[in-house]
Design an enzyme around this catalytic site. Structure first.
Site, short mmCIF file in Angstrom:
data_model
loop_
_atom_site.label_atom_id
_atom_site.label_comp_id
_atom_site.label_asym_id
_atom_site.label_seq_id
_atom_site.Cartn_x
_atom_site.Cartn_y
_atom_site.Cartn_z
N SER A 15 0.84 -1.20 0.00
CA SER A 15 0.00 0.00 0.00
C SER A 15 0.88 1.24 0.00
CB SER A 15 -0.93 0.03 1.23
OG SER A 15 -0.18 0.15 2.42
N ILE A 17 3.28 4.24 -0.37
CA ILE A 17 4.59 4.43 -1.00
C ILE A 17 5.19 3.09 -1.42
CG2 ILE A 17 6.97 5.17 -0.57
CD1 ILE A 17 5.82 7.32 1.32
N ASP A 59 6.14 -10.46 9.62
CA ASP A 59 6.21 -9.41 10.63
C ASP A 59 7.69 -9.09 10.77
OD1 ASP A 59 6.26 -7.74 12.79
OD2 ASP A 59 5.02 -9.00 14.09
N SER A 131 12.94 7.11 6.35
CA SER A 131 12.80 7.89 7.58
C SER A 131 11.67 8.90 7.39
CB SER A 131 14.13 8.57 7.95
OG SER A 131 14.57 9.44 6.93
N THR A 178 -1.47 9.18 1.09
CA THR A 178 -1.48 7.72 1.13
C THR A 178 -2.60 7.25 2.07
OG1 THR A 178 -0.03 7.43 3.06
CG2 THR A 178 1.04 7.75 0.91
#
Length: 238
Positions: A15, A17, A59, A131, A178
Site C-alpha cells: 500500500s 509508498i 512481521d 525515515s 497515502t
C-alpha cells in the site's frame, strides 16, 4: 545501471509508498518480491501490480520471521523498506509503551530487516530505508518520530561504511497522500492537504509515485551511498 531482471525486495510493498515503489520497479523490468503483515493486502497488491511479482507474509519486527522470509527469497539484488509505524503525541502525554512500540516498528524493524537480508545480497546490491522529514523539522507532537527518523538516518550513514561496497541510503518523505490518513474524515483530510499545499513551494502534497521514483533512482545510481534523500516539496524551508 539497468534494473532489468534484478530481484528487488520491497517490504511494505502492499500500500501507499511501498506499493508505488513495487510498481515502479516492475516498470524497470525487475522481478519484485513484496512482503507485508497482511495476507489480504498481499493478495490485493499482487493483483493490482499484475506481473512478475511474488508476495510473502512477514512481521519484520521479528528476527526469526525476517530470517525465515529471506531464506525463502534467497539471493537478490536490491532491498527497499517502506514499512514501519510511528507515534504522534506531545512528549508529556505520550506513553512510553507507545514510544517503544514505534521504535520496535520503524527503527528496529528496519534494523532487523537489514541484518537478516545481508547474507543474500551481493557487492553490487543496494539497501534503501525510509525515515521522514520530521527528523529534520518536527512539528509539535512529533518528538518520537523526530527521534526515530533521526536514528534511521544515522544508522544508514554507519551502515554505508560497515557494509561497503553494498550501498545504503535512506528516503526521507514529507507529507504524502497515502492510505495512512484514511482514518481521518474526508473533509478533515482534504482540509489538511489543501492547507499544506498552500504552504509548500511546489504547491501540492506528494503522491506515492513521487516518492517511489526516488527508491528506483537510489537502486540505479551506483555512486550514491550514505545519503538521506529529502523529498518533501520544500517543507523543511517553511
Amino acid at each position: 545501471m539497468s534494473l532489468e531482471g534484478k530481484r528487488v525486495v520491497v517490504l511494505g510493498g502492499t500500500s501507499g509508498i511501498g506499493l508505488a515503489a513495487a510498481k515502479a520497479f516492475v516498470k524497470e523490468s525487475s522481478h519484485v518480491i513484496i512482503a507485508s503483515r497482511s495476507s489480504e493486502k498481499l493478495t490485493k497488491a499482487k493483483a493490482e501490480i499484475g506481473s512478475d511479482v511474488e508476495g510473502y507474509e512477514i512481521d519484520f519486527r521479528s528476527e526469526e520471521g525476517a530470517k525465515n522470509f529471506f531464506s525463502k527469497v534467497g539471493e537478490f539484488d536490491h532491498l527497499v523498506v517502506t514499512a514501519g509505524e510511528g507515534a504522534m503525541g506531545h512528549f508529556s502525554e505520550l506513553p512510553v509503551a507507545a514510544v517503544r512500540e514505534a521504535f520496535d516498528s520503524k527503527f528496529w524493524g528496519q534494523y532487523i530487516t537489514v541484518k537478516s537480508a545481508l547474507p543474500y545480497l551481493n557487492n553490487k546490491s543496494s539497501i534503501t530505508l525510509t525515515s521522514g522529514v520530521y527528523g529534520l523539522r518536527p512539528p509539535r507532537g512529533a518528538s518520537t518520530l523526530a527521534a526515530i527518523n533521526s536514528a534511521v538516518d544515522g544508522l544508514v550513514r554507519g551502515l554505508s561504511v560497515d557494509l561497503a561496497p553494498i550501498r545504503v541510503n535512506v528516503v526521507s518523505p514529507g507529507i504524502v497522500d497515502t492510505p495512512i490518513y484514511s482514518g481521518m474524515p474526508a473533509e478533515q483530510r482534504n482540509k489538511m492537504y489543501n492547507s499544506m499545499s498552500q504552504q509548500l513551494p511546489v504547491g501540492r502534497v506528494a503522491q506515492p509515485e513521487d516518492i517511489a521514483a526516488t527508491y528506483v533512482y537510489l537502486a540505479k545510481n551506483g555512486f550514491t551511498t550514505g545519503t538521506t534523500v529529502l523529498i518533501d516539496g520544500g517543507a523543511h524551508l517553511i
